[in-house]
Design an enzyme around this catalytic site. Structure first.
Site, PDB file in Angstrom:
ATOM      1  N   GLY A  74      -1.740   2.961  11.083  1.00 43.83           N
ATOM      2  CA  GLY A  74      -1.093   1.996  10.193  1.00 43.83           C
ATOM      3  C   GLY A  74      -0.262   2.683   9.131  1.00 43.83           C
TER       4      GLY A  74
ATOM      5  CD  GLU B   3       5.053 -14.316  -5.236  1.00 47.90           C
ATOM      6  OE1 GLU B   3       4.878 -13.874  -4.087  1.00 47.90           O
ATOM      7  OE2 GLU B   3       5.027 -13.614  -6.257  1.00 47.90           O
TER       8      GLU B   3
ATOM      9  CB  VAL C 103      -4.554   1.610  18.035  1.00 48.11           C
ATOM     10  CG1 VAL C 103      -6.031   1.843  18.318  1.00 48.11           C
ATOM     11  CG2 VAL C 103      -3.933   2.806  17.353  1.00 48.11           C
TER      12      VAL C 103
END
Lengths: 447, 447
Positions: free
Chosen positions: A13, A172, A81
């Site tokens: 990651g 938001e 993965v």
């Protein structure tokens, strides 16, 4: 062929946690490999601005290879993965297998629909660039279709936007969607009055911004309502159909539904064979390591760690991910230099505060126990977010985009890629005369 | 319901020609409707920079609605024209029909593969934002795959880029692709030496830039070759397969093939029932009107008009499209004010020159009979292109992107959206030691 004698650190990651760990190991005598399904590091806090056509994806994404280009001990694999085998200390990719001496799993989180995976097709979430572009496309198409939709009920549904989830992302998004309708695009359309578009924010709990202090929660609620957002607290979504959201007894017809309500750990965590929490996150110890595997760490949104001091879980936010990545890199560097794994100091999350924007020049921020709101908080929010972007160019571009967007009431990335195919219930006769000196209203729309 | 008494001007296409016509009619007592399949106006001359990861799509695209927002007599329909019926003076969309008093067909051109439509899947062209993003994806993925490809022949093919067509698009693409390989990304990769990537530019005719003067053609050839581009003149492509381009007897293995060699008129032209040229463009009169239909005009890349003065067809370039759009708008405005269609002055194309860039700081330009090359031409090219962009923000962003790209040797939009799935013939063992102090070569690559 000579083999590399250095211990292998494998990082799954390239988000906030993984990248921080990689960079902090630059000087350690290890080889670092970063694996990610994508070629870029994504600044997720600003993803909602891609979804609402203010920023372009490249403004908030940087290629992982470029970030690590000058780090001699680091290399990057683009790949997914498939499984992690702790017993043999190998990670399985489609391309082959990778062994490791130290593993840092920083694969993050994805959307969770509380068991209702069918909702995903109707109500996309906002975690990746593709998510953001899909939301952007749907929002822009909603107005295009409403303009030419003669069926009044269908038109109202197209001008209705429901955001599910009252955390920072939902707040938001709701504010930005209302801003588009009210300020950015009214003059672009001739038959619809975009200022009549409805934005509904649905939160199951009693408060918006559950992780922020009460005063900030109240300011956010007041500001959103002042903008015209319909905020529904204590409202749980019981069903989502194409074209409607059901809250118990009430059915809200809406063509635009965005999911900002739940996340779960990346699916590869299930291949570890260790206990996960209800959201699929890996339960780790005070050193962020997996039980029984002191060389395997989980950091960022995928980690479940209850902080000893506060009794609360470390939140799935960017600063926590960064701190966890740095902490774990520090442990590895120390132990490669000879420190004992038994001597690990526990991870302590330092809550530096949180912020959320509400529309074009308002925000709430709680930093070091002090709360701010209004324009000052918005400036603070802007500075923090821009400074966190990787790369000088991105910072300049984003600041300029915001300034331009602010001054000109323009969403500057209003692009629909791919050939749109407007879906109309009943197309308005294109021969309709130019109207709209009198804005159409739900009651008086011409048939 | 009152009907609008003004004559209806219907414009198909919001590109250079259509938009210029619409804007020039702002003061005329007509109603203007612009129909486009896309929501945005695209600045095609810079599309190759989206394809080579320098610019983002939103930098070179502006929403048509925003451009025409303040033009009271204009409205925009997002839709696809399915057929044009001259007899009944109507245009058929999916949503319904549109009648007109004046029709301006500005639908442009699309790729042409000289009858070999199967080539399109292997060798995409560059006409739309989606084309550019697809090329960008393929180029970035080529390097990602080459990095982890153990099969030496497959790796060489992945590091081979063939551009077909030696006009400005092909020349600019070839230079940009070589620049990526040679300057932008070498340090991003550990196992491949990207400077060994091959870029081959194939042109069937005897010269590059056939529409430019001979001296400019020579400078372009010399500069590309100095950069290391392999230029094949007088080479006709006889076949394109996945993974190879065939030039007569020679087969070039290449995983990356881009088509910049031919265009044809938009398919809707065939529904007109009037003569088309070999490229499917509508043959129009000196007033750019369709034979027998003086109120129906074709402008831009879709028009075939041999200029009386030069004896040459008006080229399919942006300045010509803009001039044609303006000319036709002028005719309509005059005739609505009472002028006679019999009194139309013929269209005259004013060739203001042409330019093409070659790599990061070279270009060729021929303006008003004078030729320029080198850095000066590149500055001239930059100024002209940036000034032609619609919108102050876009100009600033693009100039800044170029400056940053230039100073930092970075392609600033190196983003692969969607989840990439690397295709490897034989994956390199991920356990390979870090190498690349000695760059792999075709002869000595490890098996």
């Amino acid at each position: 062929m000579a083999t590399d004698p250095r211990p292998r650190v494998l990082i799954i990651g390239g988000g906030f946690a993984g990248l921080q760990a990689a960079r902090r190991l630059a000087k350690a005598p290890v080889s670092v490999t970063v694996v990610d399904r994508r070629n870029h590091h994504l600044f997720q806090p600003l993803l909602y601005q891609v979804a609402t056509a203010v920023l372009s994806p490249a403004d908030i994404a940087a290629p992982i290879r470029a970030i690590l280009r000058d780090q001699a001990n680091a290399r990057v694999i683009l790949g997914e993965v498939q499984a992690i085998d702790l017993a043999s200390q190998t990670v399985h990719l489609a391309q082959g297998e990778l062994g490791f001496e130290h593993l840092i799993i920083a694969a993050g989180a994805t959307h969770a629909y509380f068991g209702n995976d069918a909702w995903q097709a109707v109500a996309p979430g906002l975690k990746t660039v593709e998510d953001a572009l899909e939301i952007r496309r749907r929002v822009l198409m909603a107005y295009e279709e409403a303009e030419w939709e003669a069926d009044a009920a269908a038109r109202r549904a197209k001008l209705t936007f429901v955001v599910i989830g009252g955390g920072p992302t939902g707040v938001e998004l709701a504010g930005a969607l209302k801003e588009i309708a009210a300020r950015t695009i009214p003059r672009d359309f001739r038959f619809i009055d975009t200022t009549t578009a409805q934005v509904i924010l649905v939160e199951a709990g009693p408060h918006l911004l559950a992780a922020m202090p009460a005063a900030s929660q109240q300011v956010a609620l007041d500001d959103l309502q002042a903008m015209g957002v319909d905020v529904r607290l204590g409202s749980r979504v019981t069903a989502i159909e194409p074209g409607a959201v059901v809250l118990g007894d009430e059915r809200l017809p809406a063509a635009n539904i965005i999911w900002a309500a739940g996340v779960q750990g990346a699916p590869l965590a299930r291949t570890l064979g260790v206990p996960l929490d209800r959201q699929g996150r890996v339960i780790v110890g005070p050193d962020l390591a997996v039980p029984e595997a002191p060389n395997v760490f989980v950091v960022g949104d995928l980690a479940h760690r209850v902080d000893d001091a506060t009794g609360r879980p470390v939140p799935g936010v960017a600063p926590a991910a960064i701190q966890m990545g740095a902490y774990v890199a520090g442990l590895i560097a120390d132990e490669v230099a000879g420190a004992s794994p038994g001597a690990r100091a526990p991870f302590r999350y330092r809550d530096k505060g949180s912020m959320a924007t509400i529309g074009r020049n308002r925000a709430v921020a709680a930093v070091n126990g002090r709360e701010f709101s209004g324009l000052f908080a918005w400036v603070l929010w802007s500075l923090v977010h821009v400074w966190s972007l990787i790369g000088f160019r991105r910072r300049v571009f984003v600041m300029f985009s915001w300034l331009w967007s602010y001054l000109s009431f323009t969403k500057v990335a209003r692009l629909i890629t791919a050939t749109p195919e407007p879906q109309l219930t009943r197309p308005r006769d294109p021969q309709s005369p130019e109207g709209a000196t009198v804005p159409p209203s739900p009651q008086t729309d011409p048939p």
